[in-house]
Design a protein around this motif. Structure first.
Motif: not given
Length: 234
Positions: A216, A204, A207-212, A14-15, A17-18
């Motif tokens: 985006y 992971r 949070l679930k950010l699978k489709y973010l 998650n981190q 990907k952000l």
């Protein structure tokens, strides 16, 4: 996800990907709105290798392979239609690049331990992707282009072939160098993503950010395109 011993400094998927989302946004703002600031393009070189690495991890861990490929490809096609209608652009977006990466990874998985016919068909798949990336642009003689080219498609594949953290990083490094050799210039700064990827331990995050990213990506480009139209008074 893998569970490993505690490390002094770790980054979750998650981190990462952000970080990639932020650097990608900076990159596109620099590309379309502030081209005079080269630093934006340099910062943006971090985004692609991080997302490519996470695509490989997504293929490794997803419980719904077909849905995963369908989501990436479907959104990519939808955004490409917008680009064609609004801008007349045949430059294929990154989701279509990653769609081919995912398809090749699944082809390898399908052919592994299978018959000679399966391996031959897998090889044909790689040949087809090569022709799409390298042959079609020359044949069409237009602005048709696969984002990051054949080596961009292969980067997630090289990461996927790794079975340990070190092998995944090596695959990523080889892929980044091949892309940088192909495009040159600021693309060499993509290697700065390696220390960040080295901090990933298969976790992971909460949070679930699978489709973010998939949502985006086209959304922020449409917004930037709209801002550009407004600022240019067109």
């Amino acid at each position: 996800m893998e569970h490993t011993a505690k490390h002094p400094f770790q980054l979750t998927s998650n981190q990462l990907k952000l970080i990639a989302l932020v650097t990608m946004t900076i990159d596109h703002v620099g590309l379309y709105l502030l081209p005079q600031y080269r630093i934006a393009r340099i910062i943006g070189r971090l985004a692609f290798p991080i997302f490519a690495f996470m695509i490989a991890e997504g293929c490794r861990y997803t419980a719904h392979p077909g849905r995963y490929l369908g989501t990436v490809f479907g959104i990519g096609v939808g955004y490409q239609i917008f680009c064609l209608l609004a801008m007349g652009s045949f430059h294929m977006n990154i989701l279509l690049t990653f769609s081919m990466s995912i398809a090749l990874i699944y082809a390898i998985r399908w052919a592994k331990g299978g018959t000679g016919l399966r391996r031959a068909l897998c090889l044909c798949g790689f040949l087809l992707v090569f022709l799409i990336c390298e042959g079609l642009p020359k044949l069409l003689n237009a602005d048709f282009h696969i984002d990051y080219g054949i080596f961009g498609v292969l980067l997630p594949v090289l990461v996927y072939l790794g079975t340990s953290e070190g092998e995944k990083l090596l695959g990523a490094a080889v892929g980044m160098v091949l892309v940088a050799l192909s495009f040159g210039g600021a693309q060499w700064y993509s290697l700065l993503a390696l220390p960040l990827l080295a901090c990933y331990r298969g976790q992971r995050g909460t949070l679930k950010l699978k489709y973010l990213f998939y949502i985006y990506y086209p959304l922020h480009l449409v917004v930037i395109w709209g801002i550009g139209i407004f600022l240019n008074g067109n």
